[in-house]
Design an enzyme around this catalytic site. Sequence first.
Site, mmCIF file in Angstrom:
data_model
loop_
_atom_site.group_PDB
_atom_site.id
_atom_site.type_symbol
_atom_site.label_atom_id
_atom_site.label_comp_id
_atom_site.label_asym_id
_atom_site.label_seq_id
_atom_site.Cartn_x
_atom_site.Cartn_y
_atom_site.Cartn_z
ATOM 1 N N ARG A 60 -2.999 9.721 16.162
ATOM 2 C CA ARG A 60 -3.619 9.826 14.849
ATOM 3 C C ARG A 60 -4.427 11.126 14.811
ATOM 4 N NH1 ARG A 60 -0.551 6.335 14.366
ATOM 5 N NH2 ARG A 60 -0.775 4.257 13.434
ATOM 6 N N ASP A 89 3.941 0.042 12.135
ATOM 7 C CA ASP A 89 2.803 0.904 12.464
ATOM 8 C C ASP A 89 3.331 2.286 12.860
ATOM 9 O OD1 ASP A 89 -0.119 0.915 12.848
ATOM 10 O OD2 ASP A 89 0.394 1.483 14.892
ATOM 11 N N GLY A 149 3.012 1.333 -3.133
ATOM 12 C CA GLY A 149 2.110 1.435 -4.283
ATOM 13 C C GLY A 149 1.625 2.856 -4.479
ATOM 14 N N TYR A 181 0.829 -1.205 0.000
ATOM 15 C CA TYR A 181 0.000 0.000 0.000
ATOM 16 C C TYR A 181 0.864 1.257 0.000
ATOM 17 C CZ TYR A 181 -3.699 3.260 1.426
ATOM 18 O OH TYR A 181 -4.589 4.307 1.492
ATOM 19 N N ARG A 212 1.023 10.644 13.664
ATOM 20 C CA ARG A 212 0.421 11.028 12.392
ATOM 21 C C ARG A 212 -0.355 12.313 12.609
ATOM 22 N NH1 ARG A 212 2.523 9.047 9.126
ATOM 23 N NH2 ARG A 212 1.684 7.107 8.328
ATOM 24 N N ARG A 244 4.112 5.753 14.600
ATOM 25 C CA ARG A 244 3.952 6.201 15.986
ATOM 26 C C ARG A 244 3.220 7.535 16.067
ATOM 27 N NH1 ARG A 244 10.205 5.969 16.908
ATOM 28 N NH2 ARG A 244 9.940 6.522 14.725
ATOM 29 N N ASN A 280 -6.128 9.968 8.100
ATOM 30 C CA ASN A 280 -7.213 9.136 8.642
ATOM 31 C C ASN A 280 -8.575 9.819 8.525
ATOM 32 O OD1 ASN A 280 -4.681 8.151 9.883
ATOM 33 N ND2 ASN A 280 -6.051 6.727 10.932
ATOM 34 N N VAL A 291 -11.213 3.608 14.122
ATOM 35 C CA VAL A 291 -12.500 4.197 14.513
ATOM 36 C C VAL A 291 -13.617 3.162 14.407
ATOM 37 C CG1 VAL A 291 -14.249 5.927 13.945
ATOM 38 C CG2 VAL A 291 -11.827 6.561 13.947
#
Length: 315
Positions: A214, A276, A151, A148, A280, A278, A177, A191
């Site tokens: 996030r 993942d 890409g 992802y 964002r 940490r 997000n 969420v």
Amino acid sequence: MTSTTERVLVTGGAGFIGSHLCERLLAAGKEVLCVDNYFTGARSNIAHLLDNPKFEAVRHDITFPLYVEVDQIYNLACPASPVHYQFDPVQTTKTSVHGAINMLGLAKRVKATILQASTSEVYGDPFVHPQREDYWGNVNPIGPRACYDEGKRCAETLFFDYNRQHKVPIKVARIFNTYGPRMNPNDGRVVSNFIVQALKGDPITIYGDGSQTRSFCYVDDLVEGLHRLMETDGTVTGPINLGNPGEFTILELAETVIRMTGSRSRIERHPLPQDDPRQRKPDITKAHAYLKWMPHVPLEEGLERTIAYFAKTYF
């Protein structure tokens, strides 16, 4: 062409964001051609639009060429949650790369402006905070998320090369997000996960210690940003961050959802997945300057609408 006669292609148009975008474009007087292979999209997301004479839905996978006549293209087609994009990682990469080539080829042929729905995941696990568009990112090119992340990065490369080499008018949005009604309850995103778990009374699963952050943007705000970006003049190509700069820890989100649903769910911790991020948080200075855009829906208001949707639809 006037806005009342513009025909707009939305790939991934039956998806969570795509279906809201189709509504927004119809409200603006456009004719909308929705293309989706329904891997993560759902016909139920666009069922209420099918009787609209300006709306058309076609089942198609953009890894194969598409021959239509349109004035604008929004390229949203790609599974966007880890559960879905890791299900068939090779196909995920093909959707981003072959799909971009096919849609850019279409844009070149019909002289359409094309917008790429890129992602904040191009920044990887960032060393720069908040993330600005001039940051090149910190992405693991061989990890489980790379299908992802890389890409989407390759798709951006293709967009800018088609712009430089073939003069195709492009727009690139980096989406952070996003949440709201019509999210897939099984997509594994934080969420929807938390809301479904809370409504069921199941344990709320947090990965790591919950201190990772996030920024959550309500879907209506995001769609307005996409539309404004498309309507800018040819000098504005992006990439432009679209997201809500309000920053919350995952633990704060879990506690808020539990409180708002009145759930008795307890918090259960699991190991953090590989790569993942940490932190964002978007820097939206460019979006504000070029689009006069900023998000308006606060997290609790957006969560209230989203919880109501899930409670009505699935419970």
